[in-house]
Every structure is written in structure tokens, then in C-alpha cells.
Design an enzyme around this catalytic site. Sequence first.
Site, PDB file in Angstrom:
ATOM      1  N   ASN A 170       9.718   4.982   3.871  1.00 35.03           N
ATOM      2  CA  ASN A 170      11.103   5.463   3.753  1.00 35.03           C
ATOM      3  C   ASN A 170      11.212   6.864   4.370  1.00 35.03           C
ATOM      4  O   ASN A 170      10.384   7.727   4.118  1.00 35.03           O
ATOM      5  CB  ASN A 170      11.499   5.581   2.271  1.00 35.03           C
ATOM      6  CG  ASN A 170      11.071   4.384   1.480  1.00 35.03           C
ATOM      7  OD1 ASN A 170      11.491   3.281   1.744  1.00 35.03           O
ATOM      8  ND2 ASN A 170      10.189   4.604   0.508  1.00 35.03           N
ATOM      9  N   GLY A 183       0.834  -1.203   0.000  1.00 34.66           N
ATOM     10  CA  GLY A 183       0.000   0.000   0.000  1.00 34.66           C
ATOM     11  C   GLY A 183       0.862   1.243   0.000  1.00 34.66           C
ATOM     12  O   GLY A 183       0.592   2.215  -0.702  1.00 34.66           O
ATOM     13  N   GLU A 222       1.796   5.727   7.643  1.00 32.45           N
ATOM     14  CA  GLU A 222       3.194   5.936   7.213  1.00 32.45           C
ATOM     15  C   GLU A 222       3.850   7.079   7.985  1.00 32.45           C
ATOM     16  O   GLU A 222       5.039   7.030   8.281  1.00 32.45           O
ATOM     17  CB  GLU A 222       3.262   6.193   5.705  1.00 32.45           C
ATOM     18  CG  GLU A 222       2.651   5.099   4.849  1.00 32.45           C
ATOM     19  CD  GLU A 222       3.169   3.704   5.163  1.00 32.45           C
ATOM     20  OE1 GLU A 222       4.340   3.572   5.538  1.00 32.45           O
ATOM     21  OE2 GLU A 222       2.379   2.741   5.065  1.00 32.45           O
TER      22      GLU A 222
HETATM   23 ZN   LIG Z   1       3.623  -0.036   8.256  1.00 29.92          ZN
END
Ligand SMILES: [Zn+2]
Length: 1035
Positions: free
Chosen positions: A442, A438, A474
Site C-alpha cells: 500500500n 508476507g 515492497e
Molecule cells: Zn509484490
Amino acid sequence: MDPFDSNSTERANLPRNMIENSMFEEEPDVVDLAKDSAAFPTFPALDPDEVAYEPRSSRLLVRGLGENDMDEDEEDCESSARLLGMSFMNRSSAQRSSSSPYSRQAPPRSCARPSARTMVVCVLFLVIVASMTMVLYFLPGCTFTKTGCPKANKTTPFEPVYPVSTNGELFPWAQFQLPHSIRPLSYDLTLDPDLDNMIFTGRTVISMLVLHNTKRIVLHSANLNITKATFKLGDGEPSDVTVLEYKPNQQIAVKFSEDLKAGQYCVLTLDYSANLSHTYDGFYNSSYTDKDGNKRVLAATQFEPLSARKAFPCFDEPAFKATFLIKISRKPDYLTLSNMPKAKTTLLPSGLMQDEFEKTSVNMSTYLVAFIVANFSPISKNVSDTLVSVYSVPEKTEHTDYALDTSSKLLEFYNNFFEINYPLKKLDLVAIPDFLAGAMENWGLITFRETSLLVGKQSSPLEKQVVASVVAHELAHQWFGNLVTMSWWNDLWLNEGFATYMQYTSLQTVLPQLDIGNLFLAVRFRALDKDALNSSHAVSTEVNTPEQVEEMFDSVSYEKGASILLMLNASLPGDQQFRKGIIQYLKQFSGLNTDTDDLWNCLTQVEVSTQHQNVSEMMSSWTSQKGFPLVTVSLKGDQVTLTQEHFLLTSDNATHTSSLWNIPVTYVNDSCSSAPECRQVFTLKTKSGTFKLPGSVKWLKLNYRNTGFYIVHYGDEGWAALREALSNNVSVLTHEDRASLIHNIFALSRLGRVSFLHVLNLLNYLSNETETSPVTEALLQLNNIYRLLDKRQEHSLVARMKNYILSHFGSLMNKQTWEEEDSVSKQELRSALLETACSLNEENCTHQAKALFKQYVESNGTSRIPGDLQQVVFNVAAQSTEDWSTLLGMYGHAAYDAEKRKMLRGLASTQDVRRIVWILKAGLKGDIIQTQELPLVINTVCNGFAGYLFAWDFIQENWDRLIEKFPVGSFAIQTVIKSATSQFSTQTHLDQVQGFFSSLKERGSQMRSVQEALETIRLNRRWMDKNLSALRKWL
Ligand SMILES: [Zn+2]
């Protein structure tokens, strides 16, 4: 690509015990040391890598001896044992010390001038240890399996203990994890990608510190052709060195004749070339068609978990944090992105431009490094001291506003919530046309699937909910995972469980209108379903192979991890204590690596309640053992008795049945049942416990709002009382509590603890239910049974089940509108009801859906179908030959990615077998339908009656191509296996599935998802055997 598969020839050269057994791979150094060390037995400070991990067989051995009282002199012998690789440390402490290597710098006490008594004891001890080791190691006809049990061995064990490198020399390391004598400090990476020829060259300069004297440097490299290597020690001159490669472990090594000494600095420079990967990991190529119909290529990276080594040689384990300075060349009409802001651009003699990025201001793990070469366009905004940008292909820039706005709000929220500012100057969010996961966190350069980041202005709140929750997840990783990282993949949940927990809790505060609570509740139910299987695993579990690393990316790490954090937070007094604990954890371990105990210790330290709850003690029962408890409650007047047992769908009479959890059991009763202040807590640590209520009550509901990770059985009377309460007044319980009753009773039926009649009796209250989560949970459970019956070709029961569903939900289905709807919760309810209605061919539903599709097609793109209704409309359209073709045409040109994905699911829901075969093949080929969508296509095809057997054949026939695209053990492969097998319920299918997967051997037979599939089929068969005749009576 799966390294073991591609390197199967090298593996075949190994002694058999080394292929099978990672435990034995820990052993060679023991023998090697005894054989080669000239200083033996005076024990100079040998490479402490040899003591980092203990072989389990030796552990038993040494523990047995070590339990005798040792006097001070005898402790010298412990040092000796340590040098033989028999650390007294347990495995987790070994991993802790590997993350802070300085703790192991003190050399073992020397035996050089021991007393006579010590000498005698030492020698005696060594003789015993050595002979027992030899006996175990060379036991005739015996090698060790993964579980440590002896099994027959036909090979002669007298073979080299180190593996052979590609050039024929012995490779100086045999373990899956790297030695810890060398610590990388910084990397200088220069990359020259050639997008025309899909190749790249690179130079990696690694500066390192020697932590312990050693004669070798071992690091990772995969599919890289190393053309030159030089080594420089301290201020000395660089000289050429030979690089050995051992492909099965994706490792390279440089051997030295003299020791590199602890404290010395050194630099290894490696030049190499490689192909850009054609899968979804490493430095891979992607492409898209621009608005003029031209194919545009780009290159991006996906390194987690084990693929940084495919882009540059590196110490590719999360505990080896370092800084990175990255330079990438590009054509003038491209741009490059990396973790850090761009520092400068230079024109190269070749006419290419070289972008150099600032050196990372933080130490980071290799799996978080990222770079992209593409022609993307950004939109940007300043948030606090961070420049936030969202990048996409130029055609989709107008779909990036929502992501920019949402990520800005969330960044501010997290900066405040964690009381630590996001440490980088920029944060890019980039939508990549080919992307398997998904999204990927980074540091400073988060990459997404287009569907996880891009939404149009008109997109529905439900579509925005998807984007917001992925972005929230994220961004949470920038702290949980990036700033503080798990030491090893066994504790992946520290990253993923936390990010999942934060994704739901942050959105409840930042974007309450997205109503994320229903989704969080549903994922907790699914985590319970998976964890009820015997094939499940502990949240924190041992990981010794690449496949096992891949398999950690599952719902236990993510959703169960998040669920137990929710349970912990809900059980702590006040709403700030949990937050204080995690702030303490983040501050204490900022820039470092941790394991699960570190988190629990921090949360215990901030515990301020009068009860002095020991968080470590409570939570380790949830992270160290698989599964969860079934709590049975019995009520006699004011006396309550609770008992716990392992909720295990398949009992193998094994050890797990004796598991106990430390459960913060919450409860409400008939006099006060829905408001938060009604909630009472009783901590159940033992097999059973009793407590008294202030007075007698009619009923109890446990697990208030389903914040606990357990299932409750109320007994016949308890269930009857709850049923009656609900039939009198639905809102006597919160909607989460109603949904949890529905989930729990279906689970108990699957366990065989209640009859299906009990389930149907409870569902009778649903005629008065209008809330989303109870209705969607009931529909999901009933649909599962409907599909099982359908696949068993129980036609008359299928018809009766259809009538049952329509009679219970028909009026609610008919009440749904087909207009735009603003409330997310109402959208969720509506789409679940109408998708079920239309899939059952309910006439009113299909009629409306067809009309909406016709209107949509005729408007030529000017009218839109409300986002939450698109799926049901496309599903209905795809059942007609003509509309299926129209839909396929639209799919090719769809502007909105979320809508496009729903079109694809519609196309795959066709019941025309020729089209089903076509769409499966197209998904594998990847031109009309992107291969990244193949798991979704397979899942959709398998839900229908017409295609599920075709899909199963397709998977068997194309297995090798599938695992070339999706690594063995990966989430994509888990999805494929689960989709294809979870609706089988006969012995014939069980035999087929078992036969196929066992024939795969190293190409997938060891996967946990295979065990899960087999167990699920057996459970389906058991449920059918038990309930088919009853269903005929009751439905
Ligand atoms: Zn994750």
C-alpha cells in the site's frame, strides 16, 4: 470470502450461458442496443462501453468480413459493426484504450446521411452480421464454453440478457469488468469503525467525470449495506437515487432516465454500514494479547486484489486511478494510519477523535488504499525528504530497528536507481499480528506479517535476510506497481516480476553481506519446475474471473517474471542499458497504467548496441507463451548445433509443442569457463541453429551462471565431458553453473530424456563439493525422491536412499559446527545439511540437536540457539513426547516471531498422529495457533510420513472452512493443495484427488492448482513406473 460461493443463490437465477461463460456476458449489450435504441439505425454516439470488448465469436465473424478490401464508404460499416460491439481492436489494444479513455472520445462516423451505395452496403453488411450473430447466439441446443467450443445446452436461450438485481429490477451491466464511460476523479472517505462490536459505518463521496454519454454508473461494492445514496450533476442540487446491486459480480449501479453527457462532472454520495471482516481481506479485525495478558483488538486493511470494495464502494480496478481523502474516527487511546500523513484531528461530540489525512498527492489505484486503527508504537527516521517509520505492537518495538535501518538504506538506493524520488512525505512499515500474505505494498503504508518485518538484535543474518528481502520487494513496488500500474490483472507480472527482480538485485548492492544470490538462484529453479507443467500459463495471460485474478499471484508472475528480466538484463550489452530502459518506462508512464508491450517498447527504444536487438520481439516470446525451451547442444569439433523444443513434462500433442523462443544462449568452454569475460552469446530464434567456435573444445557449458530461463541437454558425450571436468576440478565452473547442471539433469530425468543412472553419475562429483547452491539443490532433489519413496512405502529403497545421501554428504554434514556462524551462505549450507541429516536420524546430528535443546531449556531463556540451527533443533525435539510439550509451552510465550515460526514447524513435524490431528485442528480454530499459519502447518505435516494422509483427509473434510479463510485460487490455497497432493504417486490417489476436486464445482474445481496437482501425481506415477526397478539396481 469467495463472492461466487456466498452468492450462489443469485447465480442460480441466471441463464446458464451467463454463469458459465464470461464471453457471453459481453454479448448482452449487442442485443439490448438493437432492441432498445430508438435511434437505430442512425447510430447516435452510443455508450462506447459497448465497443470496448469484443465477443470472440463476433471477432471471428467480423474479421472474416473485414479482411475483404473495404473502400472508404464501406468503412462506415465498420463503425456500424463497432456499435454492435464488434470492435476490430484486439483484446490488448482494447485494454490499452480503456486505460486512456480519451483515445476513444471521437464518436463513430455517422451513417445519418450516407450515399445510396453506402446505405445498401451498410444494410447488407448489417443483415449478414446480425443474422450470423443470431445464428451463433441462438444456435439450438448450443452454448459456448470457455474455450469457445459448442457444447450441449438443455435450457431455452430466450431469457433476459441483463442479470437481475437484488431488488428484482434489471441490473444494467453484465460484465466482470466495469464500463469505462465514467471516470472517478477523487474519493472522500469517512470511516467510523467500532472495534467493540466489530462493525463500521462509512460515507463515500465520489467525484466523477463523464467520458462518454451514458445512462448508468456502475461500480463495485461487496458486503456493504448501503443506507442512503444521493447524486449531484454539475452544479445542480443533490437528489436521492436508487442503488441496484448485483452480488455475483460485486457491483452496484445507478440508472438514469436521461443521458449523462460526456464532459459533465458529477458526485455520488453513498452512506453504508458493514461488519469488520473476520478473514484477512477488506477492512478486517485482528487481535493480540499484550504483555499483561489482555486481548487488544485492532483493525487493518488488505485490498489487493479485489477487496477495496469490501471497505468502501469504489471503481475497484487498477486502471481507475483517483485521489483519496480519508477520515477515520477512533478512541483516544488508539491511533490511525493511512497512506498520507495526518492533516488534523477533531474531537467529535461522541467523545471519539477523528483523524483526517492529507489528500493523496498522487493518483492511485483502489487496491493500494490502506488504513489501520490500532495502538501501535513507532520508531522513525528522516531519509531525504521522507519520514520513514516502523510500527509494531508496543511489546515488539525493540524488534523494529533492523527494518527501519534497512528500509532507509533501500529507499535511498531506489531514489537514486530509478532517478525518481519516492513521491510521498512519509513511508510507514507496519507489522500486523494477523496477516495472510508476507506483506502488502500500500502506497506510503506498507503492511507486513510480523515475521516479515520484526527481528531481534541477536537474530541471525539468515533471519535478517528474510526481512530485508521482503522490505526490498515492497519498496520496489512503490515505483513498480504504485507509480506505474498494470492496466489489468493479466499483466500482474509487471508489478510482481519486477518487484521480485528488484528485491534480489537491490540487496546484492545494498546489503551484499546477505548473500542473496543463492536464494535468487533457487527460486529460478523452482519457477522452471512449475513452468514445465502443461497446467502452467503464460506470464501475461487472460483473466476473467475473481478466482483467475487470485491465481495470478503465483510463481509464474513472481519468479518467472523476475527470471526473464534477469535474462534480458544479462543479454543487453553494458550494465546500464536495462536500467535506462526502466527509468524511461517509469518516467513515461508515471501515474498511469501500462501493459507488457509498453515495457518492452521502452527497453527497445534505449537499445544502443550495434546489433539493434529488438527487445519487444525477443521478450514477447517469453511473456506470451507458457513454458520455456529445452536447448539441446551437440558439439562436433568446432561446430556447434543447438536445437530448441518446448520443455513440457506432460505432452498432450497440443499446439504448444510448436512453441519457439528467442533465446540469448550463453556459453563457456573448457579453455575459459568461470570468469565473466569467458561468456559468449548466440541468439537462437529458430528451431535449430549452428555456429563455429574459434577452435575445437573439450566441452561447452551453456546458460552461464544460469541467468537464462531454459534447461540444457548436452547429450551423452557432453554430459560425460562435463562430469569428467568436474571430477578433476570442481571450480572449473562457477557454483551457479554447477547447481544448474544438477537442477537440469534431475529435470531431464523427470522428462524421461536421461536415465536416473545419469543423474547418479553426475552426483558422484559432489564428494568434492562444498559450495552452498550445488549442495542445497542436490539435497532438495534427493529429498523429494526420498519422500516419494517413503510415501510409496518402498522400505528397502528408502533405506538405500538414506545410505546414498549419507554416503555422499556425510563427511560434509559431520564437518558442520553447532556454534554461531556469521556467513549467510555457510548458514544456508549448514541448515540444509543438518536438517537432512537429522531427518534421516543420523545419530551424530540428533545427538547434538538434543543437547542444544536441553541446554536451551535449562538456561531459561538466557542461551540462544543460533538462528539457522533452530529449525533442526526444534524438529528433533518435537519427536520426543516430553520435549514436544515443552516446545508447545515455549511457542505460547516466544518473543521472537521468526523463532516462534520455527517452533511451529517443529511442532508440526511430529510423527505422533494424535498430535498431528491436534495441530491441524488448532490451526483451523485459530486460538493457540494463528489460522494464517495453517498452510505452513499443512505443508510441514505433509512432508512427514505419519501425517500426510491425515492432512489430505483434513483438507477434504474442512474444505468449506478453508476457503472461507483463504479465497479460492489464492496463494494460501495453492500451497495447501500442492502440499497435500504433490507426494502422491499412485492411481488410487489420483482418482481420489480427481474425485474430490471435481465434486467441489464452483468451490474450487476450476483452479489451475488442481490441474497442477493432477498432472504432478501422474508425473510421479510415471517416474516411479520407469525408475523403481532401476533404482533397486543402482542404489
Ligand atoms: Zn509484490
